[in-house]
Scaffold this active site. Structure first.
Site, mmCIF file in Angstrom:
data_model
loop_
_atom_site.group_PDB
_atom_site.id
_atom_site.type_symbol
_atom_site.label_atom_id
_atom_site.label_comp_id
_atom_site.label_asym_id
_atom_site.label_seq_id
_atom_site.Cartn_x
_atom_site.Cartn_y
_atom_site.Cartn_z
ATOM 1 C CB THR A 8 87.083 41.853 111.570
ATOM 2 O OG1 THR A 8 87.405 40.702 112.339
ATOM 3 C CG2 THR A 8 87.336 43.104 112.390
ATOM 4 C CB CYS A 42 84.264 43.084 84.503
ATOM 5 S SG CYS A 42 83.294 43.969 85.681
ATOM 6 C CB ALA A 78 77.662 45.613 94.160
ATOM 7 C CB THR A 79 80.873 41.235 92.975
ATOM 8 O OG1 THR A 79 81.095 42.141 91.900
ATOM 9 C CG2 THR A 79 81.077 39.812 92.492
ATOM 10 C CG ASN A 125 76.655 47.886 83.865
ATOM 11 O OD1 ASN A 125 75.565 47.320 83.794
ATOM 12 N ND2 ASN A 125 77.763 47.334 83.453
ATOM 13 C CB SER A 176 78.993 48.977 94.838
ATOM 14 O OG SER A 176 80.384 48.842 94.968
ATOM 15 C CB ALA A 177 81.077 52.488 98.971
ATOM 16 C CG HIS A 178 83.645 51.073 93.601
ATOM 17 N ND1 HIS A 178 83.988 51.136 92.276
ATOM 18 C CD2 HIS A 178 83.029 49.874 93.781
ATOM 19 C CE1 HIS A 178 83.603 50.004 91.677
ATOM 20 N NE2 HIS A 178 83.018 49.228 92.566
ATOM 21 C CD GLN A 194 76.591 51.903 87.235
ATOM 22 O OE1 GLN A 194 76.628 53.141 87.295
ATOM 23 N NE2 GLN A 194 77.684 51.158 87.214
HETATM 24 C C1 LIG Z 1 75.387 47.204 87.657
HETATM 25 C C2 LIG Z 1 76.569 46.754 88.443
HETATM 26 N N1 LIG Z 1 76.426 45.743 89.309
HETATM 27 C C3 LIG Z 1 77.455 45.311 90.056
HETATM 28 C C4 LIG Z 1 78.708 45.867 89.948
HETATM 29 C C5 LIG Z 1 79.815 45.313 90.788
HETATM 30 O O1 LIG Z 1 80.135 46.145 91.843
HETATM 31 P P1 LIG Z 1 81.402 45.868 92.749
HETATM 32 O O2 LIG Z 1 82.547 46.444 92.029
HETATM 33 O O3 LIG Z 1 81.128 46.568 94.029
HETATM 34 O O4 LIG Z 1 81.508 44.394 92.942
HETATM 35 C C6 LIG Z 1 78.899 46.926 89.051
HETATM 36 C C7 LIG Z 1 80.238 47.551 88.881
HETATM 37 O O5 LIG Z 1 80.959 47.327 87.929
HETATM 38 C C8 LIG Z 1 77.807 47.367 88.287
HETATM 39 O O6 LIG Z 1 77.960 48.372 87.399
#
Ligand SMILES: Cc1ncc(COP(=O)(O)O)c(C=O)c1O
Lengths: 396, 328
Positions: A239, A326, A71-72, A153, A201-203, A181
């Site tokens: 890829t 982070c 997602a970043t 988040n 974001s999948a995780h 989120q």
């Molecule tokens: C609101 C939000 N945006 C973006 C991210 C970033 O996601 P990713 O780890 O897939 O880069 C996070 C995850 O920490 C998040 O909580």
């Protein structure tokens, strides 16, 4: 037994998801863009996964859902490409976001500011959300993009995204939402909510790490960030992460099946934990629980510094967080506390518990017990609860 | 450094076992009331330092016997992370039984060293070093209260980096003596700025009165002024201590002209020739003097051999070993 209540940072991969991914490492390892049977081996599963993603957020076949590395990346892509496509060499020079976005939005905005873009960081109210009126007042005819998260988040607070998207649509301003989120936790329906771009974001929903996506509404395409081959229609080269895509698609399908369960049962566990926290004197919860993702509670515990709380919880094999994953190496306070205008003395006292569909009631009961013990121990040490002699005035 | 930095470790892994044990089980945590103090037979001193809004706060209790100035009993309360609690605990341990005057000599370095498992491994990671600074500050506060003086009066020098206890005087001296040009060099030489980093530039964890960037800029500016002044003085009095290489271009040109006038030109003029200096350039280690022959020298066979060597050798001898003369 270890208890994991840091699901807003990342989640355990659902075993079914892992199993679905396994064939794409050895048996079906082909590059989907080649011309032979090794490539074709991967196509049915990829098509299926893309279908699951389109269904998962109710996207139209004419829209794009582009797979990214996280997602970043999705967030960076939108902001930087809006800069290249709609700000550079144009009349527009303004981006609106909020004070409480994830660093993958805030840091990009700071970078764009260094290039001369004007950025407005909207404040949040005491509930931790941006009000629609605040957004409306900030939009000018120079505004190129509004980027506001769907759910926060740290607090889990849900923003009025539909109203904001409609407002931007009416004003002809592009609208992006970081829905990391929200996707997999809440019903996210892009046919009902007129966002132009949406990151996920999948995780965060029991899929693998390092695979994410960007929804791009039909007609709102942006220039690629990753130039290269012709992957993903030329919009995002590299890829394909076959196993990741398969995992993300399946993970979203499963997560969406559990939304009702989470809304009822995980909400019940979260509320149980929250009520227990509120039973402790001088504990303050951020944001109205009815308007939060059902898995999240952010508590401020007076007199107990966040890191020492995590220390004690960790000794009891409980994983929680003081805020953004982070920033966990960072010494600074939780920015959300400042943004909602909490008492300054509480800035370093935030602890976040985030549950998942794998959380059990026995775990929550254990967490309640251990949290009480930790608060008791740390408050006994804390200077905020210390004896003050009559003639002692406590100055700085 | 790069490899180490790529995947962040847990700061907790860098806490010494002693820090961890003290965090789990502080030995001197608690409070002392007036009644306790009376029973112990001393004066109760209570001092606070830090603020919860900054993430760290400590309250120190001392019972001081007034006849002897000895700290008979001490306890602390602390709002803060594990290292703050462990540092406060260690600080109390170090105070007990000492006189107030001895106690003010305890520094954050002493506290940090006392928490090490082995003498060569720091007890806490760099960014947590400032936690022990608070222990040191609260002692000064308590001593000030006891003696009825300002806590600042125990500090005879201005401390710029509290984590490593580096004074303004030391920094100025080290920059000058070692000709330091960057913040990294200052950190390598003094450890200032290696820990919480607040003292490097504004905007860090803590607000400071002095920042390394400003000190470096000021000292460098002062050094440059001094250098120019020395050279100027030297040229006026003819007893320059500044070397030729240190001079400004204008000064080099003047000096070169002087030498040529005295030792070279008379000979050339006798033969109907002359030279003119066009430019002087610093080329890494070399100082290149560009010149042009005039009159009879132009086209003279010796102008690229004997005469040239003579000119170059004279300049080398009188001014600088690294001069090269380049005719154009
Ligand atoms: C609101 C939000 N945006 C973006 C991210 C970033 O996601 P990713 O780890 O897939 O880069 C996070 C995850 O920490 C998040 O909580």
């Amino acid at each position: 037994m270890r208890i994991y209540l840091d699901n807003n940072a990342t989640t355990i991969v659902d075993r079914r998801v892992k199993d679905a991914m396994m064939p794409f490492f050895v048996e079906k390892f082909g590059n989907p863009n080649s011309l032979h049977s090794f490539a074709s081996d991967t196509h049915p599963a990829l098509k299926c996964a893309m279908g699951q993603l389109y269904n998962g957020i109710n996207a139209n076949q004419k829209d794009d859902i582009i797979i990214t590395s996280c997602a970043t990346e999705s967030n960076n892509w939108v902001l930087k490409s809006i800069y290249f496509d709609h700000i550079l060499n144009s009349e527009k020079n303004h981006i609106i976001t909020s004070e409480v976005e994830h660093p993958s939005i805030i840091a990009v905005c700071k970078f764009l500011e260094s290039l001369g873009v004007e950025v407005t960081y909207l404040p949040v109210n005491s509930q931790g959300i941006v009000e629609v009126a605040t957004l409306e007042n900030a939009i000018t005819d120079k505004t190129a993009l509004v980027s506001i998260m769907w759910a926060n988040n740290e607090t889990g607070m849900i923003f009025p995204i539909k109203e904001m998207a409609q407002l931007c649509q009416a004003k002809g301003v592009l609208f992006h939402t970081d829905a990391v989120q929200a996707v997999g936790k809440l019903k996210v329906n892009v046919s009902d909510v007129p966002v132009d771009y949406l990151s996920f974001s999948a995780h965060k929903f029991h899929g693998p790490k390092a695979v994410g996506g960007l929804f791009i509404r039909q007609g709102k395409r942006i220039s690629p960030l990753m130039h290269g081959g012709e992957h993903m229609g030329g919009l995002r080269s590299g890829t394909l992460n076959v196993a990741g895509i398969v995992g993300m698609g399946y993970a979203l399908e499963i997560a969406n099946r559990y939304i009702a369960y989470e809304d009822k049962s995980i909400r019940y566990l979260r509320d149980k934990l929250e009520d227990a926290l509120l039973d402790i004197p001088d504990v303050f919860i951020i944001g109205d629980r009815a308007n939060r993702t059902p898995n999240t509670v952010l508590a401020s515990i007076k007199g107990v510094e966040g890191e020492s709380m995590l220390w004690d919880l960790n000794r009891s094999n409980i994983a929680a967080s003081t805020g953004s994953a982070c920033a966990s190496e960072d010494l600074e306070s939780n920015p959300i506390m400042e943004a909602i205008g909490a008492d300054l003395d509480l800035a370093h006292t935030a602890v976040r518990f985030s549950l998942s569909r794998f959380t059990t009631e026995a775990e929550i009961d254990f967490v309640i017990e251990k949290t009480n013990e930790a608060v008791k121990r740390l408050r006994a040490i804390s200077s905020s609860y210390a004896y003050t002699p009559k003639n002692h005035k406590s100055e700085l | 450094m790069a490899f180490e930095d790529l995947i962040g470790g847990s700061i907790w892994d860098e806490y010494s076992q002693k820090v961890q044990d003290l965090m789990n089980n502080p030995q001197n945590q608690g409070e002392i009331t007036e009644e306790d103090a009376e029973r112990i037979g001393g004066k109760l001193i209570v001092a606070d330092f830090g603020a919860e809004s900054c993430g760290d706060a400590v309250r120190l209790y001392w019972v001081v016997e007034e006849k002897t100035n000895i700290i008979k009993e001490a306890k602390f309360k602390s709002f803060g992370c594990g290292t703050a609690i462990a540092s406060s605990d260690t600080m109390i341990q170090l105070c007990k039984g000492k006189t107030v005057d001895e106690a003010v000599k305890i520094t954050n370095i002493d506290v940090e060293h006392a928490m090490r498992d082995n003498p060569d491994t720091p007890a806490v990671p760099p960014q947590k070093m400032h936690c022990s600074v608070m222990s040191y500050d609260v002692i000064k506060k308590a001593a000030g209260q006891y003696k009825g003086v300002d806590a600042e009066s125990f500090e005879t020098e201005i401390i710029v980096c509290e984590c490593a206890r580096v004074t303004l005087g030391t920094l100025q001296e080290v920059i000058k003596l070692n000709d330091l040009k960057t913040i990294e060099q200052i950190t390598d030489y003094t450890k200032a700025g290696a820990f919480c980093k607040s003292c490097i530039r504004p905007g860090g964890h803590e607000e400071k009165e002095y920042y390394l960037v400003d000190i470096l800029a000021d000292v460098r500016a002062e050094m440059e002024q001094e250098r120019l002044k020395n050279i100027a003085d030297g040229i006026v009095t003819g007893t320059t201590t500044a070397t030729f290489a240190d001079m400004t271009i204008v000064q080099k040109l003047k000096k070169t002209e002087e030498v040529i006038d005295e030792f070279i030109r008379p000979m050339l003029i006798m033969d109907g020739g002359n030279i003119e200096i066009i430019d002087i350039k610093q080329e890494r280690a070399n100082i290149d003097v560009y010149m042009r022959y005039m009159g009879a020298c132009v086209g003279c066979a010796s102008s690229s051999t004997g005469t040239l060597f003579a000119i170059e050798n004279t300049l080398k001898e009188k001014l600088d070993e690294n001069i090269r003369v380049l005719p154009i």
